[in-house]
Write a protein that holds these residues in place. Structure first.
Motif, PDB file in Angstrom:
ATOM      1  N   LEU A 164       0.843  -1.260   0.005  1.00  0.00           N
ATOM      2  CA  LEU A 164      -0.095  -0.003   0.002  1.00  0.00           C
ATOM      3  C   LEU A 164       0.785   1.219  -0.040  1.00  0.00           C
ATOM      4  CD1 LEU A 164      -3.093  -0.705   2.163  1.00  0.00           C
ATOM      5  CD2 LEU A 164      -2.955  -0.715  -0.120  1.00  0.00           C
ATOM      6  N   VAL A 165       2.129   1.200   0.804  1.00  0.00           N
ATOM      7  CA  VAL A 165       2.904   2.463   0.778  1.00  0.00           C
ATOM      8  C   VAL A 165       3.521   2.592  -0.586  1.00  0.00           C
ATOM      9  CG1 VAL A 165       5.029   3.309   1.507  1.00  0.00           C
ATOM     10  CG2 VAL A 165       3.546   2.311   3.100  1.00  0.00           C
ATOM     11  N   GLU A 166       3.929   1.504  -1.304  1.00  0.00           N
ATOM     12  CA  GLU A 166       4.124   1.772  -2.842  1.00  0.00           C
ATOM     13  C   GLU A 166       3.245   2.251  -3.657  1.00  0.00           C
ATOM     14  OE1 GLU A 166       5.522  -2.449  -3.561  1.00  0.00           O
ATOM     15  OE2 GLU A 166       7.381  -1.790  -2.618  1.00  0.00           O
ATOM     16  N   ARG A 167       1.930   1.739  -3.397  1.00  0.00           N
ATOM     17  CA  ARG A 167       1.006   2.296  -4.260  1.00  0.00           C
ATOM     18  C   ARG A 167       0.538   3.904  -3.813  1.00  0.00           C
ATOM     19  NH1 ARG A 167      -4.936  -0.313  -3.615  1.00  0.00           N
ATOM     20  NH2 ARG A 167      -3.555  -2.140  -3.756  1.00  0.00           N
ATOM     21  N   ALA A 168       0.765   4.120  -2.729  1.00  0.00           N
ATOM     22  CA  ALA A 168       0.568   5.567  -2.242  1.00  0.00           C
ATOM     23  C   ALA A 168       1.609   6.506  -2.597  1.00  0.00           C
ATOM     24  CB  ALA A 168       0.582   5.686  -0.721  1.00  0.00           C
ATOM     25  N   ASN A 169       2.929   5.769  -2.865  1.00  0.00           N
ATOM     26  CA  ASN A 169       4.122   6.640  -3.382  1.00  0.00           C
ATOM     27  C   ASN A 169       3.690   7.084  -4.993  1.00  0.00           C
ATOM     28  OD1 ASN A 169       5.315   7.029  -0.948  1.00  0.00           O
ATOM     29  ND2 ASN A 169       6.577   5.268  -1.158  1.00  0.00           N
ATOM     30  N   GLU A 170       3.239   6.007  -5.699  1.00  0.00           N
ATOM     31  CA  GLU A 170       3.121   6.043  -7.050  1.00  0.00           C
ATOM     32  C   GLU A 170       1.864   7.177  -7.033  1.00  0.00           C
ATOM     33  OE1 GLU A 170       4.585   4.952  -9.892  1.00  0.00           O
ATOM     34  OE2 GLU A 170       6.038   4.452  -8.322  1.00  0.00           O
ATOM     35  N   TRP A 171       0.942   6.805  -6.349  1.00  0.00           N
ATOM     36  CA  TRP A 171      -0.343   8.036  -6.377  1.00  0.00           C
ATOM     37  C   TRP A 171       0.407   9.312  -6.107  1.00  0.00           C
ATOM     38  CZ3 TRP A 171      -5.379   7.673  -7.462  1.00  0.00           C
ATOM     39  CH2 TRP A 171      -6.325   8.867  -6.994  1.00  0.00           C
ATOM     40  N   GLN A 172       1.077   9.501  -5.303  1.00  0.00           N
ATOM     41  CA  GLN A 172       1.495  10.953  -4.894  1.00  0.00           C
ATOM     42  C   GLN A 172       2.317  11.353  -6.097  1.00  0.00           C
ATOM     43  OE1 GLN A 172       1.014  13.295  -2.595  1.00  0.00           O
ATOM     44  NE2 GLN A 172      -0.775  11.759  -2.101  1.00  0.00           N
ATOM     45  N   LYS A 173       3.023  10.477  -6.811  1.00  0.00           N
ATOM     46  CA  LYS A 173       3.742  10.986  -8.012  1.00  0.00           C
ATOM     47  C   LYS A 173       2.788  11.507  -9.117  1.00  0.00           C
ATOM     48  CE  LYS A 173       7.818   7.765  -7.461  1.00  0.00           C
ATOM     49  NZ  LYS A 173       8.107   6.369  -8.148  1.00  0.00           N
ATOM     50  N   GLY A 174       1.584  10.697  -9.141  1.00  0.00           N
ATOM     51  CA  GLY A 174       0.755  11.035 -10.145  1.00  0.00           C
ATOM     52  C   GLY A 174      -0.035  12.300 -10.058  1.00  0.00           C
ATOM     53  N   VAL A 175      -0.090  12.728  -8.494  1.00  0.00           N
ATOM     54  CA  VAL A 175      -0.850  14.057  -8.289  1.00  0.00           C
ATOM     55  C   VAL A 175       0.197  14.949  -8.492  1.00  0.00           C
ATOM     56  CG1 VAL A 175      -1.858  14.952  -6.050  1.00  0.00           C
ATOM     57  CG2 VAL A 175      -2.420  12.519  -6.507  1.00  0.00           C
ATOM     58  N   ARG A 176       1.330  15.031  -8.152  1.00  0.00           N
ATOM     59  CA  ARG A 176       2.320  16.060  -8.118  1.00  0.00           C
ATOM     60  C   ARG A 176       2.376  16.309  -9.909  1.00  0.00           C
ATOM     61  NH1 ARG A 176       4.963  13.414  -3.680  1.00  0.00           N
ATOM     62  NH2 ARG A 176       6.287  12.348  -5.243  1.00  0.00           N
ATOM     63  N   SER A 177       2.433  15.305 -10.563  1.00  0.00           N
ATOM     64  CA  SER A 177       2.906  15.344 -12.060  1.00  0.00           C
ATOM     65  C   SER A 177       1.500  16.200 -12.430  1.00  0.00           C
ATOM     66  CB  SER A 177       2.805  14.002 -12.842  1.00  0.00           C
ATOM     67  OG  SER A 177       2.962  14.160 -14.010  1.00  0.00           O
ATOM     68  N   SER A 178       0.375  15.591 -12.021  1.00  0.00           N
ATOM     69  CA  SER A 178      -0.878  16.368 -12.607  1.00  0.00           C
ATOM     70  C   SER A 178      -1.083  17.784 -12.198  1.00  0.00           C
ATOM     71  CB  SER A 178      -2.163  15.741 -12.077  1.00  0.00           C
ATOM     72  OG  SER A 178      -3.286  16.069 -12.408  1.00  0.00           O
ATOM     73  N   SER A 179      -0.646  17.904 -11.216  1.00  0.00           N
ATOM     74  CA  SER A 179      -0.696  19.472 -10.425  1.00  0.00           C
ATOM     75  C   SER A 179       0.401  20.338 -11.157  1.00  0.00           C
ATOM     76  CB  SER A 179      -0.581  19.517  -8.953  1.00  0.00           C
ATOM     77  OG  SER A 179       0.470  19.168  -8.434  1.00  0.00           O
ATOM     78  N   ASN A 180       1.411  19.850 -11.620  1.00  0.00           N
ATOM     79  CA  ASN A 180       2.487  20.470 -12.372  1.00  0.00           C
ATOM     80  C   ASN A 180       2.126  21.044 -13.711  1.00  0.00           C
ATOM     81  OD1 ASN A 180       4.015  20.769  -9.905  1.00  0.00           O
ATOM     82  ND2 ASN A 180       5.104  19.011 -10.465  1.00  0.00           N
ATOM     83  N   THR A 181       0.975  20.172 -14.347  1.00  0.00           N
ATOM     84  CA  THR A 181       0.722  20.303 -15.522  1.00  0.00           C
ATOM     85  C   THR A 181      -0.238  21.707 -15.621  1.00  0.00           C
ATOM     86  OG1 THR A 181       1.000  17.999 -16.055  1.00  0.00           O
ATOM     87  CG2 THR A 181      -0.197  19.383 -17.816  1.00  0.00           C
ATOM     88  N   GLU A 182       0.236  22.741 -16.370  1.00  0.00           N
ATOM     89  CA  GLU A 182      -0.624  23.755 -16.722  1.00  0.00           C
ATOM     90  C   GLU A 182      -1.733  23.352 -17.406  1.00  0.00           C
ATOM     91  OE1 GLU A 182      -0.318  26.564 -14.795  1.00  0.00           O
ATOM     92  OE2 GLU A 182       1.502  25.779 -13.937  1.00  0.00           O
ATOM     93  N   PRO A 183      -2.939  24.021 -17.276  1.00  0.00           N
ATOM     94  CA  PRO A 183      -4.032  23.854 -18.212  1.00  0.00           C
ATOM     95  C   PRO A 183      -3.668  24.201 -19.832  1.00  0.00           C
ATOM     96  CG  PRO A 183      -4.752  25.154 -16.269  1.00  0.00           C
ATOM     97  CD  PRO A 183      -3.306  25.079 -16.071  1.00  0.00           C
ATOM     98  N   GLU A 184      -2.943  25.129 -20.005  1.00  0.00           N
ATOM     99  CA  GLU A 184      -2.591  25.308 -21.398  1.00  0.00           C
ATOM    100  C   GLU A 184      -1.618  24.276 -21.970  1.00  0.00           C
ATOM    101  OE1 GLU A 184       0.061  28.040 -18.739  1.00  0.00           O
ATOM    102  OE2 GLU A 184      -2.153  27.557 -18.860  1.00  0.00           O
ATOM    103  N   ASP A 185      -1.000  23.540 -21.073  1.00  0.00           N
ATOM    104  CA  ASP A 185      -0.167  22.471 -21.569  1.00  0.00           C
ATOM    105  C   ASP A 185      -0.801  21.055 -22.087  1.00  0.00           C
ATOM    106  OD1 ASP A 185       2.010  24.113 -21.070  1.00  0.00           O
ATOM    107  OD2 ASP A 185       2.561  23.187 -19.356  1.00  0.00           O
ATOM    108  N   THR A 186      -2.068  21.238 -21.745  1.00  0.00           N
ATOM    109  CA  THR A 186      -2.727  19.989 -22.103  1.00  0.00           C
ATOM    110  C   THR A 186      -3.563  19.931 -23.469  1.00  0.00           C
ATOM    111  OG1 THR A 186      -5.013  20.766 -20.903  1.00  0.00           O
ATOM    112  CG2 THR A 186      -3.361  19.271 -19.661  1.00  0.00           C
ATOM    113  N   LEU A 187      -3.849  18.987 -24.150  1.00  0.00           N
ATOM    114  CA  LEU A 187      -4.624  19.022 -25.577  1.00  0.00           C
ATOM    115  C   LEU A 187      -5.959  19.334 -25.186  1.00  0.00           C
ATOM    116  CD1 LEU A 187      -2.609  16.376 -27.248  1.00  0.00           C
ATOM    117  CD2 LEU A 187      -2.322  18.913 -27.451  1.00  0.00           C
ATOM    118  N   PRO A 188      -6.732  20.116 -26.002  1.00  0.00           N
ATOM    119  CA  PRO A 188      -8.260  19.979 -25.868  1.00  0.00           C
ATOM    120  C   PRO A 188      -8.710  18.828 -26.308  1.00  0.00           C
ATOM    121  CG  PRO A 188      -7.238  21.471 -27.898  1.00  0.00           C
ATOM    122  CD  PRO A 188      -6.108  20.956 -27.083  1.00  0.00           C
ATOM    123  N   GLY A 189      -9.898  18.640 -25.717  1.00  0.00           N
ATOM    124  CA  GLY A 189     -10.889  17.779 -26.045  1.00  0.00           C
ATOM    125  C   GLY A 189     -10.638  16.347 -25.053  1.00  0.00           C
TER     126      GLY A 189
END
Length: 75
Positions: free
Chosen positions: A50-75
């Protein structure tokens, strides 16, 4: 080998806010830890997974929050 610290592992899991299908099993283990009961090897392995899964989850959350809305493709 250093003994794992279940209190710390549980805190990491809970702080990560990772969605869990095994919430009831985690709560049972948490109860054992709170009552200073010995954890089985399966319980310890479960916490580590579960800790390994939690760490992966946090990496995804940080990566997602670091992506600016204009950096994502529309649609």
């Amino acid at each position: 080998m250093e003994r794992i610290r279940p209190h710390k592992l549980i805190r990491i899991i809970e702080d990560s806010k990772v969605p869990l299908e095994e919430e009831s099993k985690l709560q049972k283990i948490k109860g054992k830890v709170e009552h200073d009961e010995q954890l089985s090897q399966q319980d310890e392995d479960f916490l580590i997974r579960l800790v390994e899964r939690a760490n992966e989850w946090q990496k995804g959350v940080r990566s997602s929050s670091n992506t600016e809305p204009e950096d994502t493709l529309p649609g």
